[in-house]
Design an enzyme around this catalytic site. Sequence first.
Site, PDB file in Angstrom:
ATOM      1  N   LYS A 127       0.830  -1.218   0.000  1.00 45.15           N
ATOM      2  CA  LYS A 127       0.000   0.000   0.000  1.00 45.15           C
ATOM      3  C   LYS A 127       0.860   1.263   0.000  1.00 45.15           C
ATOM      4  O   LYS A 127       0.475   2.267  -0.590  1.00 45.15           O
ATOM      5  CB  LYS A 127      -0.978  -0.002   1.182  1.00 45.15           C
ATOM      6  CG  LYS A 127      -1.956  -1.173   1.087  1.00 45.15           C
ATOM      7  CD  LYS A 127      -3.387  -0.825   1.384  1.00 45.15           C
ATOM      8  CE  LYS A 127      -4.267  -1.937   0.831  1.00 45.15           C
ATOM      9  NZ  LYS A 127      -5.594  -2.032   1.356  1.00 45.15           N
ATOM     10  N   LYS A 129      -3.967 -10.666  -6.650  1.00 47.76           N
ATOM     11  CA  LYS A 129      -5.230 -11.000  -5.979  1.00 47.76           C
ATOM     12  C   LYS A 129      -6.354 -10.099  -6.494  1.00 47.76           C
ATOM     13  O   LYS A 129      -6.109  -8.961  -6.909  1.00 47.76           O
ATOM     14  CB  LYS A 129      -5.086 -10.922  -4.452  1.00 47.76           C
ATOM     15  CG  LYS A 129      -5.245  -9.564  -3.846  1.00 47.76           C
ATOM     16  CD  LYS A 129      -5.499  -9.628  -2.327  1.00 47.76           C
ATOM     17  CE  LYS A 129      -5.864  -8.234  -1.847  1.00 47.76           C
ATOM     18  NZ  LYS A 129      -6.341  -8.088  -0.513  1.00 47.76           N
ATOM     19  N   LYS A 133     -10.692  -4.684  -5.139  1.00 43.71           N
ATOM     20  CA  LYS A 133     -11.600  -3.632  -5.630  1.00 43.71           C
ATOM     21  C   LYS A 133     -10.842  -2.374  -6.002  1.00 43.71           C
ATOM     22  O   LYS A 133     -11.380  -1.502  -6.659  1.00 43.71           O
ATOM     23  CB  LYS A 133     -12.665  -3.327  -4.595  1.00 43.71           C
ATOM     24  CG  LYS A 133     -12.105  -2.808  -3.299  1.00 43.71           C
ATOM     25  CD  LYS A 133     -12.969  -3.236  -2.144  1.00 43.71           C
ATOM     26  CE  LYS A 133     -12.196  -3.126  -0.858  1.00 43.71           C
ATOM     27  NZ  LYS A 133     -12.530  -4.083   0.143  1.00 43.71           N
TER      28      LYS A 133
HETATM   29  P1  ATP Z   1      -8.084  -3.950  -1.056  1.00 41.41           P
HETATM   30  O1  ATP Z   1      -8.443  -4.907  -2.147  1.00 41.41           O
HETATM   31  O2  ATP Z   1      -8.654  -2.589  -1.257  1.00 41.41           O
HETATM   32  O3  ATP Z   1      -6.637  -3.974  -0.707  1.00 41.41           O
HETATM   33  P2  ATP Z   1      -9.151  -5.913   0.658  1.00 41.41           P
HETATM   34  O4  ATP Z   1     -10.361  -6.336  -0.084  1.00 41.41           O
HETATM   35  O5  ATP Z   1      -7.968  -6.793   0.663  1.00 41.41           O
HETATM   36  O6  ATP Z   1      -8.803  -4.436   0.243  1.00 41.41           O
HETATM   37  P3  ATP Z   1     -10.691  -5.902   3.071  1.00 41.41           P
HETATM   38  O7  ATP Z   1     -11.910  -5.362   2.464  1.00 41.41           O
HETATM   39  O8  ATP Z   1     -10.390  -5.357   4.395  1.00 41.41           O
HETATM   40  O9  ATP Z   1      -9.431  -5.651   2.188  1.00 41.41           O
HETATM   41  O10 ATP Z   1     -10.733  -7.485   3.136  1.00 41.41           O
HETATM   42  C1  ATP Z   1     -11.751  -8.106   3.826  1.00 41.41           C
HETATM   43  C2  ATP Z   1     -11.580  -9.595   3.827  1.00 41.41           C
HETATM   44  O11 ATP Z   1     -11.600 -10.127   2.516  1.00 41.41           O
HETATM   45  C3  ATP Z   1     -10.277 -10.075   4.452  1.00 41.41           C
HETATM   46  O12 ATP Z   1     -10.559 -11.179   5.294  1.00 41.41           O
HETATM   47  C4  ATP Z   1      -9.449 -10.506   3.286  1.00 41.41           C
HETATM   48  O13 ATP Z   1      -8.564 -11.549   3.633  1.00 41.41           O
HETATM   49  C5  ATP Z   1     -10.496 -10.990   2.325  1.00 41.41           C
HETATM   50  N1  ATP Z   1     -10.058 -10.862   0.931  1.00 41.41           N
HETATM   51  C6  ATP Z   1      -9.788  -9.717   0.281  1.00 41.41           C
HETATM   52  N2  ATP Z   1      -9.430  -9.966  -0.999  1.00 41.41           N
HETATM   53  C7  ATP Z   1      -9.472 -11.311  -1.157  1.00 41.41           C
HETATM   54  C8  ATP Z   1      -9.215 -12.200  -2.255  1.00 41.41           C
HETATM   55  N3  ATP Z   1      -8.847 -11.748  -3.450  1.00 41.41           N
HETATM   56  N4  ATP Z   1      -9.370 -13.524  -2.054  1.00 41.41           N
HETATM   57  C9  ATP Z   1      -9.763 -14.008  -0.849  1.00 41.41           C
HETATM   58  N5  ATP Z   1     -10.020 -13.231   0.230  1.00 41.41           N
HETATM   59  C10 ATP Z   1      -9.877 -11.895   0.094  1.00 41.41           C
END
Ligand code: ATP
Length: 333
Positions: free
Chosen positions: A117, A199, A202
């Site tokens: 980040k 990964k 969003k």
């Molecule tokens: P950003 O994508 O903006 O970095 P994020 O989606 O990783 O944010 P959060 O919204 O806080 O961050 O994530 C919420 C939950 O979703 C966490 O438990 C994270 O491990 C899970 N998560 C996020 N992205 C994935 C993914 N691509 N696959 C599986 N789990 C995910």
Amino acid sequence: MSETTNQKRVLSCIQPSGMLTLGNYLGALKNWPKMQDDFDCIYAVADLHAITVRQEPAKFRQQIYSTCALLLAIGLDPERSILFVQSNVAAHAQLGWVLGCYTQFGELSRMTQFKDKAAKHADNVNLGLFAYPTLMAADILLYRPDFVPVGADQKQHLEIARDIALRFNHIYGDVFTVPEPYIPKAGARIMSLQDPSKKMSKSDENPNAWVAILDSPDDIMRKFKRAVTDSDAKVCVGADKPGINNLIGIYSALTGRTDEQIAAEFEGQGYGVFKQRVGEAVIEELRPVRERYETYIADKGELEAIYRAGAQKAAKFADRTLGKAMRKIGFAF
Ligand code: ATP
Ligand code: LTN
């Protein structure tokens, strides 16, 4: 949920940072309602974490409502579980500060999420972004949970929370429980549909790379049909087939079928048929969520009543642990 049951306890949080994706759903959210059957569950919208990147006020508030509505739509039941917004329980910020004083610069510097980040938002590498894991440790340790359901990318943050708990307990005695991560076997790491080495996120600027939980069926199908694959055209897991591996992972997380069963199901059929089936499975899974979401988001008064009542219940747990930690340190608290 009362303060005195014998059930094991679960805690998790999710940031209200825009459209939640299929990755958030399969990696974390999908498990949350199921866990209500076997555990005492506490779930929060981590709004304090979201301001580590700049938020536009009106949009931010809307996203907090939207995330609460989505949590209800996936099946969280405020009668059985505690559902609240992090900033409404002051103990999170208080313990966050305290734990920061028991965490080393070196260990925070090793966090991959911080490095990623910081590189992405080079103009705003703020202290909050760096201290993010200590606030997350506070979120967790305040409630003394046994399990924390998260996607695989949060494992490192869970480990630092465990390290901080052990360190604190070593000095002051048994204040915190040391929680276990609960990471799903299928769906723990959903990859981008456009670049399966990254990964699904969003914050990806290509909207075809991710599916939002609230996307329309047409959008979902279009994104799966365009998903990047390879030229092999055989539906099976393979070392050099990251796109297909990802689609198999998604299908497996939704249907419970193994990789072998999926390969057998699509034997002799091309990628076109497979992508269509994965798209349909996602659409059917998310359809009821989207429909229930519309009902919840339409009544802000009711949403607010739910999360405010949740904060009152959460504060009872949180204040007790905070008080214990503060007194052990020597504060006149
Ligand atoms: P950003 O994508 O903006 O970095 P994020 O989606 O990783 O944010 P959060 O919204 O806080 O961050 O994530 C919420 C939950 O979703 C966490 O438990 C994270 O491990 C899970 N998560 C996020 N992205 C994935 C993914 N691509 N696959 C599986 N789990 C995910
Ligand atoms: N950093 C987490 C969100 C989060 C969280 C928590 C998860 C904040 N506090 C406490 C579990 C427990 C993420 O998912 N990106």
